[in-house]
Design a protein around this motif. Structure first.
Motif, mmCIF file in Angstrom:
data_model
loop_
_atom_site.group_PDB
_atom_site.id
_atom_site.type_symbol
_atom_site.label_atom_id
_atom_site.label_comp_id
_atom_site.label_asym_id
_atom_site.label_seq_id
_atom_site.Cartn_x
_atom_site.Cartn_y
_atom_site.Cartn_z
ATOM 1 N N GLU A 132 0.848 -1.193 0.000
ATOM 2 C CA GLU A 132 0.000 0.000 0.000
ATOM 3 C C GLU A 132 0.881 1.240 0.000
ATOM 4 O OE1 GLU A 132 -3.178 0.057 -0.326
ATOM 5 O OE2 GLU A 132 -3.797 -1.982 0.156
ATOM 6 N N HIS A 135 -0.913 5.222 3.233
ATOM 7 C CA HIS A 135 -1.900 4.680 4.151
ATOM 8 C C HIS A 135 -1.576 5.104 5.576
ATOM 9 C CE1 HIS A 135 1.432 1.843 3.875
ATOM 10 N NE2 HIS A 135 1.117 1.393 5.083
ATOM 11 N N CYS A 163 -6.728 3.658 2.550
ATOM 12 C CA CYS A 163 -6.412 2.419 3.269
ATOM 13 C C CYS A 163 -5.883 2.733 4.658
ATOM 14 C CB CYS A 163 -5.385 1.602 2.487
ATOM 15 S SG CYS A 163 -4.966 0.024 3.273
#
Length: 656
Positions: A132, A135, A163
């Motif tokens: 990711e 995030h 996220c």
């Protein structure tokens, strides 16, 4: 010692090879298949040598053709049908190939099933790598997680694919099951959980620390835990911060916003000394200050509940080409939002600066707005006040006060000391407790000796017993604060249930008070643990309540998005500097009812060296659907009809 036989050595090497996992088992199955294939092919060839005409007329009579038949019978026993016209001797190899094929197929199915189960178990345990970017990373697990996630979900609503990653020393299945029930509305935010030790470098790399935008480090014990447990929690938090710093790339120059919850001041000092990127907060100190400030200004908890949440008005830093405009003028150049302070180029934050202060090109304004996407500085003023004159010399008179605190938790000493900064000499604080311990008695005595301008008394009694409450004459107090239980064994539901019972009893006492007794001057403020009990508390007749878990969680979430907000809260929550108050309209206007625009309110508040950020309508104080009458940053040209007890929400140096 007995000599090791060849059989034992081979068995040991085989066991070692198989124990390596699915890959070794698969290789073993392939080897077994090839060996069986070779043996059966040899057997078929031998049968053909003994009986050349024994093969089926429907098949290729060559050796390679018969080897292929064996391969088909091994992979699919149904192919034994091709040997139905073969001689019995040739059929032997076909039958053996079919049996071997069934066995190998069963072993292969078992292997695939086991491998899938192991993979699913591994995924459930949360050991796979997270890929990711940008995030928010939450390290640790406690009761604040759901509220933090709800705030981050709202904050990320404008993003298409946000996220939040959680790394905690808790089984992944347990985290996922809990969140599936408690955080159902996730909008555009994905929540990824991983199980592991938050301070371990390997685990931090697993959750893509290097590409995260912020890190929230949670305490590992509740506020009601013992000092020893809190100290252990602080040590783990500091170790986690060190792990975060050690896991970062040495060549990485981009700052990482790290916010951590720590119980002791020495721990917070150590954490912030590790790196300037670390912001350490004390949730209990913040709650203590909020409870005291709320008791000073009726409706303030509603204001803070909206300001501290992403679901409402929030504080943002914003920069534009100011072109020499003053702070007093810039307030009217935003269609949405009200500036309340400045951040200078050196990082210094000033709340409620002088109206004549000219903004520098490197200055950021601190603005209260609906959303950062709605903030826009326009060249021409969006509203112009009518130049109303401030009422002459009106101030709120401060008097000697009586305060009643019901219950005990770790915040109570902080609350008492905070009150000492606000009240007049000669004021009194009574603490009502059921079965106080010797340690509590000693603490009360120490507080009474420590604070010269007020008297601290301990009253033993059962707050859920109406005769005990009635004997106190609660309507004689200026403020009543009901604290949640400080018992570590008491869950939020039990604590809030007792709080609601006390509120109902107080309402009964107030309603049955005799004629001539003014029960309206007493403000009741309560601490609620679980935000789900908000409506129940409101129905019990209390409009000012602090939801402990939510307030601290929202502050953690906001600081994770913008570290400089911590300096703003330090100023707003402190008696020194500017705070938020709800002041009666009679301090600003001479005659009532008066019809004014919100721009007029902003202008007349400036004449008192204050910043007006909203209004509270007294007639709507009991309407929960109308936010108890509180409206922050209304449209500046909107007209309001104010009465003497309606209130302006202002940022001011003092409450007078």
């Amino acid at each position: 010692m007995k000599p090791v036989t060849l059989r034992q050595r081979l068995r040991y090497q085989f066991d070692t090879f198989i124990s390596k996992g699915g890959g070794s088992i698969f290789v073993s199955l392939v080897v077994v298949f090839l060996v069986l294939f070779a043996l059966l092919a040899g057997l078929r060839g031998l049968s053909m040598m003994i009986e050349p005409t024994g093969v089926s007329r429907e098949t290729d009579p060559s050796f390679l053709g018969q080897v292929y038949i064996i391969f088909l019978e091994l992979t699919d026993p149904g192919n034994m049908n091709q040997d139905k016209f073969a001689s019995p001797l040739v059929k032997v190899s076909g039958v053996l190939a079919g049996l071997a094929g069934v066995i190998i197929l069963s072993m292969l199915i078992a292997f695939i099933t086991t491998a899938l189960d192991q993979k699913l178990a591994e995924l459930r345990k949360g050991f796979s790598h997270v890929i990711e970017e940008d995030h928010t990373l939450i390290l640790g697990w406690n009761h604040r997680v759901p509220e933090i996630l709800r705030e981050l979900v709202i904050a990320n609503e404008s993003e298409r694919d946000a996220c939040v990653v959680i790394l905690a020393d808790v089984p992944k299945e347990e985290m996922d099951d809990f969140l599936s029930v408690n955080v159902t509305d996730r909008r555009t935010t994905r929540i990824v959980t991983r199980s592991g030790k938050p301070s371990a470098k390997l685990n931090l790399e697993m959750v893509s620390l290097s590409t995260s935008k912020s890190v929230v480090v949670l305490a590992s014990c509740p506020e009601a835990a013992t000092d020893a447990e809190k100290a252990a929690s602080d040590i783990r938090t500091i170790k986690t911060i060190l792990g975060v710093m050690a896991s970062r790339d040495e060549n990485e120059h981009e700052e990482l916003n790290i916010v951590a919850e720590l119980f002791f001041e020495r721990s917070r000092t150590i954490a912030e000394d590790i790196s300037p990127e670390v912001t350490a907060i004390d949730g209990q100190e913040i709650l203590a200050k909020l409870l005291v400030q709320t008791s000073r200004s009726l409706g303030l908890s509603v204001v803070y509940a909206e300001m501290l949440s992403f679901d409402g008005c929030e504080l943002y830093f914003y920069r534009a080409a100011w072109n020499g405009i003053s702070f007093g003028q810039v307030m009217y150049h935003f269609p949405d939002g009200v500036p309340i302070g400045l951040r200078h180029a050196n990082g210094t934050v000033v709340i409620n600066p002088e109206a004549g202060l000219v903004l520098g090109e490197e200055d950021d304004i601190l603005i209260l707005a609906e959303d950062d996407s709605t903030i826009e500085f326009v060249k021409d003023a969006v509203a112009k006040p009518n130049g109303l004159k401030l009422a002459d010399g009106k101030k709120t008179e401060q008097t000697v006060e009586r305060e009643l605190l019901i219950g005990w938790n770790e915040k109570l000493p902080l609350i008492v000391r905070e009150y000492a900064d606000y009240v007049q000499p000669g004021s009194q604080i009574d603490i009502m407790l059921r079965d106080p311990t010797d340690a509590i008695r000693k603490t009360v005595v120490q507080l009474d000796e420590e604070l010269d301008n007020m008297t601290i008394r301990l009253i033993e009694g059962n707050p859920t017993d109406i005769p005990s409450l009635t004997a106190l004459e609660p309507f004689r107090y200026d403020n009543i604060i009901i604290l949640s239980s400080g018992d570590v064994e008491a869950d939020s539901e039990t604590s809030d249930s007792e709080t609601i019972v006390i509120l109902i009893l107080l309402r009964k006492i107030f309603s049955e008070a005799g004629e001539g007794i003014d029960t309206t001057k007493t403000k009741i403020i309560t601490e609620v643990m679980d935000s789900d009990n908000q409506e129940l508390v409101a129905r019990a007749g209390v409009h000012d309540f602090i939801i402990s878990n939510r307030f601290v969680s929202t502050i953690l979430a906001q600081i994770s998005e913008e570290a400089s907000i911590k300096a703003v809260y330090d100023d707003l929550f402190s008696e020194d500097g500017s705070e938020i108050y709800l002041k009666p309209a009679r301090l600003y206007f001479d005659s009532f009812p008066v019809e004014v625009t919100f721009a007029d309110m902003m202008d007349i508040a400036q004449q008192r060296e204050e910043v007006c950020i909203g209004v509270k309508v007294q007639a709507l104080e009991n309407d929960m659907t109308r936010n108890f009458g509180v409206k922050l940053i209304p449209e500046k040209n909107t007209k309001w009809t104010l009465n003497p007890e309606d209130r302006l929400v202002v940022v001011s140096e003092d409450e007078t």
